[in-house]
Design a protein around this motif. Structure first.
Motif, mmCIF file in Angstrom:
data_model
loop_
_atom_site.group_PDB
_atom_site.id
_atom_site.type_symbol
_atom_site.label_atom_id
_atom_site.label_comp_id
_atom_site.label_asym_id
_atom_site.label_seq_id
_atom_site.Cartn_x
_atom_site.Cartn_y
_atom_site.Cartn_z
ATOM 1 N N ALA A 32 0.972 -1.315 -0.018
ATOM 2 C CA ALA A 32 -0.067 -0.035 -0.003
ATOM 3 C C ALA A 32 0.809 1.408 0.081
ATOM 4 O O ALA A 32 0.526 2.386 -0.625
ATOM 5 C CB ALA A 32 -0.932 -0.065 1.251
ATOM 6 N N CYS A 60 -4.387 -1.947 0.014
ATOM 7 C CA CYS A 60 -4.488 -1.216 -1.126
ATOM 8 C C CYS A 60 -5.718 -0.683 -1.790
ATOM 9 O O CYS A 60 -5.502 0.410 -2.496
ATOM 10 C CB CYS A 60 -3.813 -2.194 -2.273
ATOM 11 S SG CYS A 60 -2.107 -2.747 -2.060
ATOM 12 N N LEU A 77 1.916 2.085 -3.460
ATOM 13 C CA LEU A 77 0.740 2.700 -4.186
ATOM 14 C C LEU A 77 0.446 3.939 -4.002
ATOM 15 O O LEU A 77 0.108 4.836 -4.808
ATOM 16 C CB LEU A 77 -0.602 1.638 -4.029
ATOM 17 C CG LEU A 77 -1.658 2.024 -4.849
ATOM 18 C CD1 LEU A 77 -1.296 1.990 -6.457
ATOM 19 C CD2 LEU A 77 -2.868 1.096 -4.362
#
Ligand code: SF4
Ligand code: SF4
Length: 397
Positions: free
Chosen positions: A167, A202, A170
């Motif tokens: 995450a 995510c 991202l």
């Protein structure tokens, strides 16, 4: 947090809101004579039946990629040449990290995809498998500007990324590239809280940046349609009539802000089961969510290798190891405990190339979207299977 506890974070009318929520993932199409070789030709006649039934049932989204063998060519024959272009959405991807030595070669992949599919434009066009060391290749080749150009020219109606990393990565990518309109993520009930895949974190990160999500691997490469017996029992006790795949699909169908959910269907029976699930879609009740949580717990106790069978790794292997075939055999042993059957699978799916042949060059690990420590997992597989059958017929589990 579980998926169905999320609140909608995207505005009404978000990109893809009106697209039917079952998408046809074209990565695992049926092969002629059900061959298992990754480069075996696709059975276009069977795909045609699937495409026809899928559209007949009111679903419209198709997801291919240059990296999926002859998938783009097959979809030309079975979809693009037969149906009006406005009657479906077609997505494909640019995997600059497979086979491109220069920026020009990587950029030329788009024209190749247009020529191969005959589609004239793509509704959704992605940089494929952003994450780990692969992101730098897209950066170095100037692929973000290229993506924007493709959108300006109308060849790519919407631009985005498919993503395999954690995450915070991202978050950084979406901060640096606000032009990304959507994110394709691996999401399923096993990976929701998984340490590497981080589906849940995510998903929330994409929404935090205002990006709708295309869900891939909802059935985790087919594993959740055929899970270990004790996982299956949790679901069967709760509802003996529901297919195991339907539980996995209902988990992701409950999530808000989704463009579509890609199921990589390999035969007409899977497609019919998926269509049945989405046609009569039932939101998860509290007791359904509790069932899934129980299944998550049982699943997580199994120590299975999180390989989804994408084959990106063995495209790069100088020893031609069939890595997902080997991992599938290890998982089969860990799930069912039958050494003879798992060893048979190891020999068959691994095409007789033993895990011990690995020279540890590391090429495969750079491609793996799941971030698997492939070299060390192959050593485990070798210790399990590369044994004299006479001496070690039934190893300890
Ligand atoms: S590390 Fe082993 S399995 Fe991976 S590419 Fe190299 S030889 Fe093949
Ligand atoms: S090991 Fe990784 S790259 Fe290879 S098939 Fe499995 S998930 Fe894909």
């Amino acid at each position: 947090m579980n998926g169905n506890q999320l609140k909608t974070m995207l505005p009404d009318g978000y990109l893809g809101q009106d697209i039917p929520k079952l998408g046809f993932g074209l990565m695992r199409l049926p092969k002629i004579d059900d061959a298992t070789e990754r480069d075996a030709p696709t059975d276009a006649a069977r795909v045609q039946q699937m495409v026809d039934e899928f559209l007949d049932a009111g679903f419209t989204y198709f997801d291919t990629a240059r990296a999926y063998g002859d998938s783009e060519a097959t979809i030309k024959k079975t979809l693009v040449d037969k149906y009006p272009r406005s009657s479906y959405q077609l997505a494909t991807k640019n995997a600059a990290w497979i086979g491109a030595k220069t920026a020009e070669e990587a950029k030329a992949f788009l024209q190749t995809s247009l020529d191969t599919t005959g589609a004239e434009y793509f509704d959704f066009y992605m940089l494929h498998n952003i994450g780990a060391a692969r992101t730098k290749i897209f950066d170095d080749f100037g692929m973000w500007d290229f993506l924007n150009d493709a959108k300006r020219q109308g060849i790519a109606k919407h631009i985005g990324i498919s993503f395999h990393d954690q995450a915070p990565v991202l978050d950084r990518v979406l901060t640096e590239h606000p032009e990304v309109e959507f994110v394709q993520l691996q999401v399923n009930y096993v990976d929701w809280n998984a340490a590497y895949v981080q589906s849940g974190a995510c998903f929330e990160t994409a929404h935090k940046h205002g990006k709708p999500v295309i869900i891939m691997e909802p059935v985790k490469g087919g594993l959740l349609a055929n899970p270990p017996k004790d996982v299956a029992k949790v679901f069967e006790d709760a509802d003996p009539d529901a297919s195991l795949a339907s539980w996995a699909l209902r988990f992701v169908a409950d999530l808000p802000g989704v463009v579509t959910i890609l199921s990589g269907m390999s035969n007409i029976e899977q497609m019919r089961d998926n269509i049945k699930t989405f046609k009569g879609l039932k939101p998860l009740s509290e007791s359904d969510s509790a069932v899934i949580e129980r299944a998550q717990e049982v699943f997580n106790s199994k120590d299975l290798i999180g390989c989804t069978g994408c084959h990106y790794c063995d495209k790069e292997c100088p020893k031609n190891l069939v890595i997902p075939g080997i991992f599938n055999a290890v998982n089969q042993y860990r799930m069912f405990g039958n050494f003879k059957s798992a060893k048979g699978n190891y020999d068959f799916e691994g095409r007789g190339i033993k895990a011990a042949e690995c020279i540890g060059c590391g090429q495969c690990e750079r491609s793996c979207p799941q971030g698997l420590p492939i070299i060390s997992l192959l050593k485990d597989a070798s210790a399990l299977f590369d044994v004299d059958d006479e001496k070690k017929e039934e190893p300890e589990k």
